[in-house]
Design a protein around this motif. Structure first.
Motif, PDB file in Angstrom:
ATOM      1  N   GLY A   9       0.940  -0.981   0.152  1.00  0.00           N
ATOM      2  CA  GLY A   9      -0.144  -0.105  -0.185  1.00  0.00           C
ATOM      3  C   GLY A   9       0.982   1.183   0.025  1.00  0.00           C
ATOM      4  N   SER A  10       0.162   2.308  -0.053  1.00  0.00           N
ATOM      5  CA  SER A  10       0.992   3.755  -0.300  1.00  0.00           C
ATOM      6  C   SER A  10       0.011   4.532   0.909  1.00  0.00           C
ATOM      7  CB  SER A  10       1.133   4.325  -1.548  1.00  0.00           C
ATOM      8  OG  SER A  10      -0.089   4.648  -2.104  1.00  0.00           O
ATOM      9  N   SER A  11       0.805   5.751   1.054  1.00  0.00           N
ATOM     10  CA  SER A  11       0.105   6.707   2.019  1.00  0.00           C
ATOM     11  C   SER A  11      -0.799   7.659   0.987  1.00  0.00           C
ATOM     12  CB  SER A  11       0.996   7.501   2.603  1.00  0.00           C
ATOM     13  OG  SER A  11       1.945   8.239   1.765  1.00  0.00           O
ATOM     14  N   THR A  15      -3.948   9.774  -0.957  1.00  0.00           N
ATOM     15  CA  THR A  15      -5.175   9.915  -0.613  1.00  0.00           C
ATOM     16  C   THR A  15      -5.663  10.656  -1.684  1.00  0.00           C
ATOM     17  OG1 THR A  15      -4.759  12.000   0.318  1.00  0.00           O
ATOM     18  CG2 THR A  15      -4.845  10.091   1.971  1.00  0.00           C
ATOM     19  N   CYS A  50       6.672   3.507  -4.051  1.00  0.00           N
ATOM     20  CA  CYS A  50       5.497   2.792  -4.346  1.00  0.00           C
ATOM     21  C   CYS A  50       4.970   2.876  -5.898  1.00  0.00           C
ATOM     22  CB  CYS A  50       4.294   3.507  -3.536  1.00  0.00           C
ATOM     23  SG  CYS A  50       4.527   3.378  -1.677  1.00  0.00           S
ATOM     24  N   ASN A 108      -2.292   2.619  -5.222  1.00  0.00           N
ATOM     25  CA  ASN A 108      -3.181   3.321  -3.888  1.00  0.00           C
ATOM     26  C   ASN A 108      -2.985   2.245  -2.793  1.00  0.00           C
ATOM     27  OD1 ASN A 108      -4.970   1.244  -4.078  1.00  0.00           O
ATOM     28  ND2 ASN A 108      -6.631   2.495  -4.932  1.00  0.00           N
ATOM     29  N   PRO A 109      -3.643   2.804  -1.573  1.00  0.00           N
ATOM     30  CA  PRO A 109      -3.203   1.920  -0.336  1.00  0.00           C
ATOM     31  C   PRO A 109      -4.057   0.634  -0.377  1.00  0.00           C
ATOM     32  CG  PRO A 109      -4.069   4.285   0.095  1.00  0.00           C
ATOM     33  CD  PRO A 109      -4.253   3.993  -1.289  1.00  0.00           C
TER      34      PRO A 109
END
Length: 458
Positions: free
Chosen positions: A68-70, A72, A112, A143-144
């Motif tokens: 995942g990544s941070s 938003t 990422c 994306n997360p």
């Protein structure tokens, strides 16, 4: 060296996490044929190895890649670097989706990033789906809800990994790890510890090629089915409205109300709990939406004869309308019953028994978008929309002479037959591919001689 490797793998069997206990138990019960060995992922060829997903990543720092990544949605922009989301992975389509981030955000989240031959795995919802990023894919960020697996391609072939990850044995191991026996959410620990049966690179590529060829056949059949369906829709639009006439037919069409075409009845007496695997055929209103097209010869559901005594008996040629639905757009969908065996209609079905007209034609005509719009206008209710026999009787339809109705129904039925044959071929191809995966990804069937595998790594 080989003895030391086997000793490590045997110790791994003893130390296997809970998710692999079932596989280990099966392996313990199985006889180990010559040339095979017992591991925590089952009985596999001696020249295969059991590897954790973490150990086959190329980046020593994060191994298999970021989980995942941070990122938003507040960071999204109108253009720039693509944001790869769960939807693309579930659909198997890297082109799908139109979210982007700018250059600065991309640099911040570069760890990422996504590039060709990465494998993306969904973490939430439809968890465990995998997407291989092709060579023509644009650069982007996960994306997360995704994990990116960037493989050491000197050890693992990415197309092989994608097939292996979606195999029944790996998916079963994931479910074994998941809490409660379901796989709604995956996490870093589950994936990093996941153990995989890995053959030599030469054999991986042979397996991936065979399975990719099977995928290509399935995809070509899917495209052909989609093309035939588009042809059918165009033919229905032209023939059911009289915009195009079949050769030999002339003259005007007559406008009639459905109440003048036949008599309406109400289905009754079948509950969901009444349906069983044995008994006499029946049709329930929900099945009109989910199981049938415009016509049906053999209903799929059955009810006991004792239940049928209180249900509405159908006749060949009856038109069955769904009397309720969740939206006005779907209300009143119908199916023509063309079977000859006794069958029954449950409650919330409105039955039209025509005294004129061709039922195979009417079943298709009454699902046409122009008629659907009229049914939507006549539907009543908010959360659940209903339509009554009285309202259906008011609907006006354009009908040619019976001979032309028969000819139109025959043309459309022939197209349906072609589509069904293609769907059968596609479904058979899928079954064959599943069998291939079960055999090839466990080493039960070898596409290369074990000696060739060894020579390829010498």
């Amino acid at each position: 060296m080989a003895e030391r490797s086997e000793a490590v793998e045997e110790q791994a069997v003893r130390d296997a996490p809970a998710g692999y206990k079932a596989a280990a138990d099966v392996a313990t019960r199985e006889d180990v044929p010559p040339g095979y060995k017992r591991t925590e992922v089952g009985v596999i060829p001696r020249d295969w190895h059991s590897r954790s997903l973490q150990s086959v990543g190329i980046d020593p720092a994060v191994k298999a890649g970021p989980f995942g990544s941070s990122l938003t949605k507040a960071s999204y922009s109108q253009s720039g670097y693509k944001v790869y989301g769960q939807e693309q992975v579930i659909r198997g389509d890297h082109h799908f989706g139109d979210y982007f981030i700018g250059e600065e955000k991309y640099r911040q989240l570069r760890s990422c990033s996504v590039r060709p031959r990465d494998v993306l795995i969904s973490l939430v919802g439809t968890a465990g789906k995998a997407l291989l990023i092709p060579d023509d894919a644009p650069p982007g960020i996960i994306n997360p809800r995704l994990v990116r697996v960037r493989l050491n391609q000197e050890q693992v072939d990415p197309p092989f990994f994608k097939h292996l990850f979606e195999s029944s044995q790996v998916q079963g191991a994931l479910i074994g790890h998941a809490q409660g026996g379901t796989m709604d959410v995956l996490n870093a620990r589950i994936l990093r510890d996941l153990r995989l049966p890995i053959p030599m690179l030469f054999e991986q590529r042979a397996i991936a090629t065979a399975l990719s060829d099977a995928d290509a056949l399935i995809e070509s059949l899917d495209r052909l089915i989609a093309k035939k369906r588009a042809i059918k829709q165009a033919a229905m639009q032209q023939l059911l409205t009289g915009q195009t006439r079949l050769p030999g037919f002339t003259g005007g069409w007559e406008t009639k109300r459905l109440g003048d075409v036949g008599t309406f009845y109400k289905g009754q007496g079948i509950r969901r709990d009444d349906v069983s695997n044995e008994g006499v055929p029946c049709i329930r209103y929900g099945e009109i939406y989910t199981r049938y097209g415009d016509c049906v010869l053999t209903p799929e559901s059955r009810i006991p004869k004792t239940v049928a005594e209180a249900a509405f008996p159908l006749r060949t040629g009856d038109i069955l309308f769904a009397g309720s639905g969740e939206t006005a757009e779907e209300i009143g969908m119908c199916v023509a019953y063309l079977g000859e065996q006794p069958a029954f209609a449950g409650g919330d079905i409105v039955v039209l028994r025509p005294n004129e007209g061709v039922s195979a034609y009417l079943g298709r005509l009454l699902n046409h978008p122009t008629i659907a719009q009229e049914k939507a206008r006549l539907g009543q209710g908010d959360a659940v929309v209903h339509i009554s026999a009285r309202n259906l009787a008011q609907i006006e339809v354009q009908m040619p002479r019976q001979e032309e109705q028969t000819a139109i129904a025959t043309v459309l039925s022939d197209i349906d037959t072609e589509i069904e044959a293609l769907e059968h071929r596609r479904d058979k191809a899928r079954q064959i591919k599943q069998g291939m995966m079960q055999q090839l990804l466990t080493g039960r069937v070898r596409l290369v001689e074990p000696e060739l595998s060894k020579e390829a790594t010498a």
